[in-house]
Scaffold this active site. Structure first.
Site, PDB file in Angstrom:
ATOM      1  N   LYS A 164     -28.074  80.644  16.817  1.00 19.37           N
ATOM      2  CA  LYS A 164     -28.174  80.965  18.237  1.00 19.37           C
ATOM      3  C   LYS A 164     -27.086  80.253  19.034  1.00 19.37           C
ATOM      4  CE  LYS A 164     -31.714  80.728  21.853  1.00 19.37           C
ATOM      5  NZ  LYS A 164     -33.068  80.244  22.132  1.00 19.37           N
ATOM      6  N   CYS A 212     -15.813  30.997  24.271  1.00 17.86           N
ATOM      7  CA  CYS A 212     -15.134  30.990  25.562  1.00 17.86           C
ATOM      8  C   CYS A 212     -15.897  30.130  26.572  1.00 17.86           C
ATOM      9  CB  CYS A 212     -14.894  32.425  26.039  1.00 17.86           C
ATOM     10  SG  CYS A 212     -13.476  32.515  27.139  1.00 17.86           S
ATOM     11  N   HIS A 228     -12.068  34.750  21.679  1.00 13.82           N
ATOM     12  CA  HIS A 228     -13.192  35.650  21.387  1.00 13.82           C
ATOM     13  C   HIS A 228     -13.095  36.188  19.960  1.00 13.82           C
ATOM     14  CE1 HIS A 228     -14.801  36.192  25.529  1.00 13.82           C
ATOM     15  NE2 HIS A 228     -13.566  35.827  25.849  1.00 13.82           N
ATOM     16  N   GLU A 233     -15.248  37.636  18.311  1.00 14.51           N
ATOM     17  CA  GLU A 233     -16.024  38.879  18.163  1.00 14.51           C
ATOM     18  C   GLU A 233     -15.172  40.134  18.287  1.00 14.51           C
ATOM     19  OE1 GLU A 233     -16.171  36.807  20.714  1.00 14.51           O
ATOM     20  OE2 GLU A 233     -16.597  37.809  22.612  1.00 14.51           O
TER      21      GLU A 233
END
Ligand code: GLN
Length: 537
Positions: A226, A383, A509, A511
């Site tokens: 559809k 940090c 940082h 991460e």
């Protein structure tokens, strides 16, 4: 013109469907077939970059090696692809207008009336093709932020229309991400919102080649038929994207649905052997942990998952590396104090004190550092978290009661964290920080040196204030060692407490650099230390 192929990803029906994850997953599948792929994001807001946006508004600000403050989706791109992005990978309407207006002031347009079409759209098109023209990529995936039909998205959709017309159907295509909602009262999945959003796209002259349908329930072949019929796409180009247990499942779900195959066919690219072994190995470890630990994440935006996105993802990567499930307990620093710190932290195996700006919640962070220092709980300060560790040490070990950062107390008499001389004249908020990758030399024998296994590292920064070098001797003499130094500026980048089993503060940082295939060594070591602490309890 280069042979680069372009894939545009648009979104319909609603925001937050996860265009970034779909784009990253497709890129992963194409990369697994040895295609050189990059992803870029075009955001329709007027901020020049997301750096000035409050995390409540827009989640975390991701930082690239070249110091661009970007949308958090770039973090997903890097984590999935294990390659670095740059300023060119994130463009906003603000940046586009800024550049067009700069050109107008310089007389570049030779007296012409400067208009949205063609001047803004030309600027967008140029930027859309910039990475493709470098010759470094076979395929460029461009995610258009926002939802089709938004007033502010129109110039982007028009730019896509023009580019597809110029490049040809075999070189450029559109994937439209939509929602197929389930109406529980009717017990049915509904296709109408998708039909409408495809129609909205068509009104701008853009045809979706592939529909990726976000859904909570399986989409039957009937519904796919559809959708194909009403939305003008081939049935195999209707891709189901069902809610996943983890975002890292999505590439494999898209593989099962054949998304990469449909894309390669449409772009007339050959299908090659695919290697996803490392990805699957990560997932196996992630889903079959042998043990569980609890890490406290102490910050002031903890109620919002997206604010600390990269930290949470780094913990997933490093958890898998250690085959341990890392449960994260979010702790609001604003409501933390010397009276309740024991109650709130006593069950944790490790503590991360998060980055941040401004004074709100900083005293709670300092109380948390004192507790983990005195109780030998593994600690990673990132940090602002590192800065708070320095202040805690100054206040409670060195006895400097007025120790603070001049960010929190401009007139404090013991400014352990301060601003660099050459920054003092800067008043603009945007782009005034130390941003992007800087080298750092690690001291041999330090925890950081052991974790990284090398003498010099490169990590990304985003901050205004620094460890005040005038205090360095006293701080080190009283037990907090500077174990990472910036070789260019002499700034302190890492502090450690050797009298503690695992106490590390980093001005950068980490991460931002953790990926599925390369979990960040500091996070891996921190999780391992937390596991050891858990065993010792
Ligand atoms: N607010 C602090 C600074 O500007 C720390 C920033 C951060 O944590 N990213 O130095």
């Amino acid at each position: 013109m280069s042979n680069t192929k372009y894939i545009f990803v648009t979104g319909g029906v609603t925001s937050s469907l996860g265009k970034g994850i779909i784009a990253a997953s497709l890129a992963k599948l194409l990369q697994a077939q040895k295609y050189r792929v990059t992803i870029q994001k075009f955001d329709p807001y007027i901020n020049v970059d997301p750096g000035t946006l409050n995390p409540y508004e827009h989640g975390e600000c991701f930082v690239t090696d070249d110091g661009a403050e970007t949308d958090l989706d770039l973090g997903h791109y890097e984590r999935f692809l294990n390659v670095s992005t740059s300023q060119a990978n994130n463009v906003t309407t603000g940046r586009v207008y800024q550049s067009v207006i700069d050109k107008e002031r310089k007389g570049v347009f030779l007296g012409k009336t400067v208009q949205v079409v063609p001047h803004i759209t030309n600027e967008i098109k140029e930027r859309m093709c910039l990475l493709g023209e470098s010759g470094d990529y076979d395929i460029v995936i461009t995610e258009i932020g926002g939802t089709v039909g938004d007033i502010e998205s129109l110039p982007y959709v028009e730019a896509v229309r023009q580019l597809i017309w110029e490049l040809g159907d075999e070189n450029a295509m559109v994937i439209h991400l939509t929602l197929v909602p389930y109406l529980s009262a009717a017990g049915e999945l509904k296709t109408k919102p998708t039909q409408h959003s495809v129609k909205t796209l068509m009104e701008s002259g853009v045809k979706a080649n592939i529909l990726v349908c976000r859904t909570e329930h399986e989409i039957s072949d009937d519904i796919k038929r559809k959708l194909a019929l009403f939305c003008n796409v081939k049935q195999e180009a209707v891709i189901e994207s069902i809610d996943a247990e983890t975002i890292y499942d999505v590439p494999l779900l898209m593989l099962d649905e054949g998304l990469d195959q449909v894309v390669l066919n449409m772009l007339k690219l050959e299908s090659r052997a695919s290697d996803l072994d490392q990805w699957k190995e990560f997932l196996r470890k992630h889903k079959n942990p042998k043990e569980q630990i609890t890490i406290g994440l102490i910050g002031k935006y903890v109620e919002l998952q997206d604010s600390y996105k990269s930290i949470l993802e780094s913990l997933i990567h490093s958890g898998a590396a250690n085959e341990v499930k890392v449960k994260v307990e979010s702790i609001h620093s604003e409501f933390l104090n010397a009276e309740n710190v024991f109650e709130k932290l006593k069950n944790l195996d490790g503590v991360i004190v998060a980055p941040g700006f401004g004074g709100r919640g900083t005293e709670g962070k300092i109380d948390a550092v004192r507790y983990v220092r005195e109780n030998n709980i593994p600690f990673l300060g990132i940090c602002l978290g590192m800065q708070m560790a320095v202040i805690e040490h100054a206040r409670n070990v060195m006895g400097l009661k007025d120790a603070n950062s001049i960010e929190m107390d401009e007139h404090c008499t013991e400014p352990l964290i301060s601003i660099m001389e050459n920054q003092k004249t800067i008043t603009d908020m945007g782009g005034t920080m130390r941003l992007g990758a800087w080298d750092c030399d690690l001291s041999e024998g330090s925890l950081a040196h052991k974790a990284y296994g090398k003498n010099t590292i490169s990590e990304r920064h985003r901050h205004r204030y620094e460890f005040n070098d005038q205090y360095r001797k006293e701080v080190e003499a009283s037990g907090l060692k500077a174990t990472g130094i910036n070789p260019k500026t002499g700034l302190v980048e890492v502090v450690e407490n050797p009298d503690h089993p695992w106490f590390v503060g980093v001005q950068y940082h980490p991460e931002y650099k953790s990926t599925v295939l390369n979990p960040h060594p500091l996070f891996v070591d921190f999780v391992q230390a937390s596991l050891q602490y858990n065993h010792s309890k």
